[in-house]
Scaffold this motif. Structure first.
Motif, PDB file in Angstrom:
ATOM      1  N   TRP A  57      -6.600   5.663   6.341  1.00 18.80           N
ATOM      2  CA  TRP A  57      -5.747   4.856   5.466  1.00 18.80           C
ATOM      3  C   TRP A  57      -6.103   3.373   5.585  1.00 18.80           C
ATOM      4  O   TRP A  57      -6.019   2.635   4.606  1.00 18.80           O
ATOM      5  CB  TRP A  57      -4.277   5.101   5.795  1.00 18.80           C
TER       6      TRP A  57
ATOM      7  N   PHE B 198       0.862  -1.188   0.000  1.00 16.83           N
ATOM      8  CA  PHE B 198       0.000   0.000   0.000  1.00 16.83           C
ATOM      9  C   PHE B 198       0.896   1.234   0.000  1.00 16.83           C
ATOM     10  O   PHE B 198       1.626   1.485   0.963  1.00 16.83           O
ATOM     11  CB  PHE B 198      -0.902  -0.012   1.235  1.00 16.83           C
TER      12      PHE B 198
ATOM     13  N   SER C 149      -1.367  -1.652  10.713  1.00 13.51           N
ATOM     14  CA  SER C 149      -1.807  -2.188   9.426  1.00 13.51           C
ATOM     15  C   SER C 149      -1.240  -3.583   9.165  1.00 13.51           C
ATOM     16  O   SER C 149      -0.028  -3.797   9.274  1.00 13.51           O
ATOM     17  CB  SER C 149      -1.370  -1.250   8.295  1.00 13.51           C
TER      18      SER C 149
ATOM     19  N   ALA D 142       3.116  -1.163   4.160  1.00 11.22           N
ATOM     20  CA  ALA D 142       2.822   0.184   3.665  1.00 11.22           C
ATOM     21  C   ALA D 142       4.093   1.005   3.506  1.00 11.22           C
ATOM     22  O   ALA D 142       5.083   0.809   4.217  1.00 11.22           O
ATOM     23  CB  ALA D 142       1.860   0.892   4.619  1.00 11.22           C
TER      24      ALA D 142
ATOM     25  N   SER E 297      -7.147   1.230   2.400  1.00 11.51           N
ATOM     26  CA  SER E 297      -6.341   0.044   2.082  1.00 11.51           C
ATOM     27  C   SER E 297      -7.185  -1.225   2.037  1.00 11.51           C
ATOM     28  O   SER E 297      -6.789  -2.216   1.418  1.00 11.51           O
ATOM     29  CB  SER E 297      -5.214  -0.121   3.105  1.00 11.51           C
TER      30      SER E 297
END
Length: 393
Positions: A339, A206, A234, A238, A343
């Motif tokens: 985000w 991402f 996450s 990323a 994502s």
């Protein structure tokens, strides 16, 4: 013969103001208008206009001087460059040196200003901070507004701010939105693959992007803090890429302090940002004030999902949840939450956002918005030339 224009450009580098200026100056020249561009700082324009008949003259800005001396300086400096119309793109909405405006109007029959930024208070105008409603300030505002034949704001919110904070007559300032070249800014798989590979980002990673000046008002430090919060939660790998120049040393140190230096990529200033718009999965705009934010439209045309604060001109083309996202981004956790949402978009959800974003971008193509801007500069021949050019292509 078509009317001649002289453009007083004081910007010193690549920014929305200079990109905007290059587009309409080129359009005037290609339609046959004689154009002289006065550059008052670093000449950013020549490489982009050297294939046009635009005459570029570099004149140094004088040091701070009293009104009458500055007026006399510019009156004399501009004398060798006759024209029928003068255009002054102003970086701060409604604000400029009264002496420069007076010199331009003294030399040229019609004077247009272009407002590229919100006139937020408190504002430093006329060379020093002043409260809005002092008698001196009011007189200056009135005099300045009388010198200008027409002012063009790049968004309606900018127009309203100039009217409110600088007492500008509403009937002499119009809104003409920025434009985006949808032929240049479009999804490009080859560029996406190459650029991502060059910074060690896989296709399934991402990639968050920021494109612009790395300065305080763009809140790049807040973006880094939000990115650190996002990375910590996450499940998807990323990265963050920052395209632009500015506080590189400070931001590199902050990335190191936050423990994300290996995931943050500083690529510096690039001449063509279009490939990077295709390379990122989402573009972030965290400023608390934006007159228009052309970079947002460029991202939408390129297939990047836009996440921005609900401010200024962004409210005039971003529809939350339909062609992008508008959200308050005041804490690292808020950045991280949005985000995470982006994502986790399903392919069909992402595709729908991209299609709607592209439809919006097409509305802002040059043959529509730049043509309308040229008409506001009283250049209908150039506007029609642009429309015919698109029709032929």
């Amino acid at each position: 013969m078509l009317p001649s224009y002289i453009v007083f450009a004081s910007t010193s580098g690549r920014c929305g103001l200079s990109v905007h200026t290059i587009d309409w100056v080129r359009a005037l020249a290609e339609a046959g208008h004689p154009v002289t561009l006065i550059v008052c700082a670093k000449d950013y324009f020549t490489p982009y206009l050297n294939d046009t008949p635009v005459r570029i003259i570099q004149l140094p800005l004088p040091e701070n001087m009293p009104f009458y001396k500055t007026f006399r300086f510019w009156s004399k400096a501009l004398k060798p460059y006759p024209a029928q119309r003068a255009v002054y793109p102003r970086g701060v909405g409604g604000s400029s040196s009264l002496s420069i405006l007076a010199a331009l109007r003294f030399r040229y029959p019609r004077l247009y200003t272009i407002e590229h930024a919100m006139a937020n208070l408190p504002q430093i105008a006329w060379g020093k901070p002043e409260p809005r409603h002092t008698p001196v300030r009011t007189i200056r505002n009135v005099v300045a507004s009388r010198l200008v034949s027409r002012s063009i704001a790049v968004s309606e919110c900018t127009r309203q701010s100039v009217i409110q904070h600088y007492d500008f007559p509403a009937n002499r300032i119009v809104t003409r939105h920025n434009w985006v070249d949808v032929k240049r800014f479009q999804p490009a798989l080859a560029a996406r693959t190459q650029l991502r590979s060059g910074i060690g980002v896989e296709e399934h990673d991402f990639l968050i992007g920021f494109v612009g000046r790395l300065v305080i008002e763009k809140r790049v430090d807040a973006i880094l803090q939000g990115f650190a919060a996002f990375v910590s939660t996450s499940p998807r790998k990323a990265h963050l890429v920052l395209v632009g120049d500015g506080m590189l040393k400070v931001l590199r140190a902050l990335a190191t302090k936050l423990g994300v230096a290996d995931k943050v990529h500083f690529v510096g200033m690039v001449n063509d940002t279009a490939p990077w718009m295709s390379a990122v999965d989402t573009l972030i705009l965290a400023s608390n004030s934006e007159a228009f934010a052309l970079v947002g439209l460029e991202a939408m045309a390129s297939g990047a999902i836009l996440l921005a604060q609900p401010v200024g001109g962004l409210l005039e083309y971003v529809e939350h949840g339909k062609n992008g996202y508008l959200a308050n981004l005041n804490t690292p956790e808020q950045f991280a939450a949005w985000w995470t949402t982006i994502s986790k978009l399903q392919p069909e959800e992402r595709e729908l956002l991209q299609k709607n974003a592209l439809r919006t971008a097409v509305i802002f193509r040059p043959a529509v918005k730049l043509a309308a801007f040229l008409e506001a500069l009283d250049a209908p021949v150039a506007a029609n030339f642009l429309r015919e050019k698109e029709a032929k292509s």
